[in-house]
Design a protein around this motif. Structure first.
Motif, PDB file in Angstrom:
ATOM      1  N   MET A   1      36.190  36.664  47.040  1.00  0.00           N
ATOM      2  CA  MET A   1      36.959  35.424  46.252  1.00  0.00           C
ATOM      3  C   MET A   1      37.582  36.230  44.993  1.00  0.00           C
ATOM      4  O   MET A   1      37.149  37.206  44.261  1.00  0.00           O
ATOM      5  CB  MET A   1      35.912  34.455  45.533  1.00  0.00           C
ATOM      6  CG  MET A   1      36.341  33.397  44.791  1.00  0.00           C
ATOM      7  SD  MET A   1      35.208  32.239  44.450  1.00  0.00           S
ATOM      8  CE  MET A   1      36.119  30.859  43.778  1.00  0.00           C
ATOM      9  N   LYS A   2      38.904  35.749  44.929  1.00  0.00           N
ATOM     10  CA  LYS A   2      39.576  36.577  43.835  1.00  0.00           C
ATOM     11  C   LYS A   2      39.151  36.586  42.492  1.00  0.00           C
ATOM     12  O   LYS A   2      39.070  37.337  41.522  1.00  0.00           O
ATOM     13  CB  LYS A   2      40.960  36.106  43.900  1.00  0.00           C
ATOM     14  CG  LYS A   2      42.072  37.073  42.900  1.00  0.00           C
ATOM     15  CD  LYS A   2      43.483  36.460  43.088  1.00  0.00           C
ATOM     16  CE  LYS A   2      44.284  37.251  41.961  1.00  0.00           C
ATOM     17  NZ  LYS A   2      45.601  36.816  41.968  1.00  0.00           N
ATOM     18  N   SER A   5      36.157  38.885  42.078  1.00  0.00           N
ATOM     19  CA  SER A   5      36.784  40.102  41.960  1.00  0.00           C
ATOM     20  C   SER A   5      37.514  40.347  40.496  1.00  0.00           C
ATOM     21  O   SER A   5      36.996  41.403  39.694  1.00  0.00           O
ATOM     22  CB  SER A   5      37.856  40.533  42.959  1.00  0.00           C
ATOM     23  OG  SER A   5      38.449  41.708  42.610  1.00  0.00           O
ATOM     24  N   ASN A   6      38.105  39.504  39.929  1.00  0.00           N
ATOM     25  CA  ASN A   6      38.745  39.507  38.599  1.00  0.00           C
ATOM     26  C   ASN A   6      37.553  39.642  37.420  1.00  0.00           C
ATOM     27  O   ASN A   6      37.593  40.194  36.433  1.00  0.00           O
ATOM     28  CB  ASN A   6      39.452  38.453  38.137  1.00  0.00           C
ATOM     29  CG  ASN A   6      40.731  38.488  38.941  1.00  0.00           C
ATOM     30  OD1 ASN A   6      41.281  39.185  39.418  1.00  0.00           O
ATOM     31  ND2 ASN A   6      41.603  37.252  39.201  1.00  0.00           N
ATOM     32  N   ASN A  98      43.311  32.219  35.226  1.00  0.00           N
ATOM     33  CA  ASN A  98      44.380  33.276  35.342  1.00  0.00           C
ATOM     34  C   ASN A  98      45.625  33.511  34.640  1.00  0.00           C
ATOM     35  O   ASN A  98      46.115  34.652  34.324  1.00  0.00           O
ATOM     36  CB  ASN A  98      44.873  33.195  36.907  1.00  0.00           C
ATOM     37  CG  ASN A  98      43.678  33.679  37.894  1.00  0.00           C
ATOM     38  OD1 ASN A  98      42.811  34.341  37.680  1.00  0.00           O
ATOM     39  ND2 ASN A  98      43.756  33.011  39.032  1.00  0.00           N
TER      40      ASN A  98
END
Length: 100
Positions: A1-2, A5-6, A98
């Motif tokens: 999942m992005k 990761s972020n 984001n």
């Protein structure tokens, strides 16, 4: 999942920035903003995990209640609507983070 990761990347940068803030006040300001973003990501991840667990529990409970012409392998329409609403809400929060 992005998002996960972020979150990990933010945590790594925070460690480095903690050291640099002593020498550079601009870094200290930037670090405060990054910490706020990190807390927001952590909150959304916690909310997502909690909601998924809740939906799984509700899905199991719904599966034990017989419904007309519906196999217990398929979740109820109410269950599906909740999942869609959850995805939308979490998606909007992730988009906002984001952008930040």
């Amino acid at each position: 999942m992005k998002l996960t990761s972020n979150f990990r990347a933010i945590q790594a940068v925070l460690v480095d920035a903690e050291q640099r803030q002593i020498k550079d006040k601009v870094v200290a300001d930037w670090l405060d903003k990054l910490k706020d973003a990190s807390y927001d990501v952590d909150d959304v991840l916690d909310e997502w995990n909690t909601a998924i667990l809740k939906l799984q529990i509700e899905g199991v409970e719904n599966a034990s209640i017989p419904e007309k012409n519906v196999c217990f392998f398929f979740p109820s329409p109410r269950f599906c609507c909740k999942r869609v609403a959850l995805r939308r809400d979490i998606g909007l929060k992730i988009k906002e983070i984001n952008e930040t």
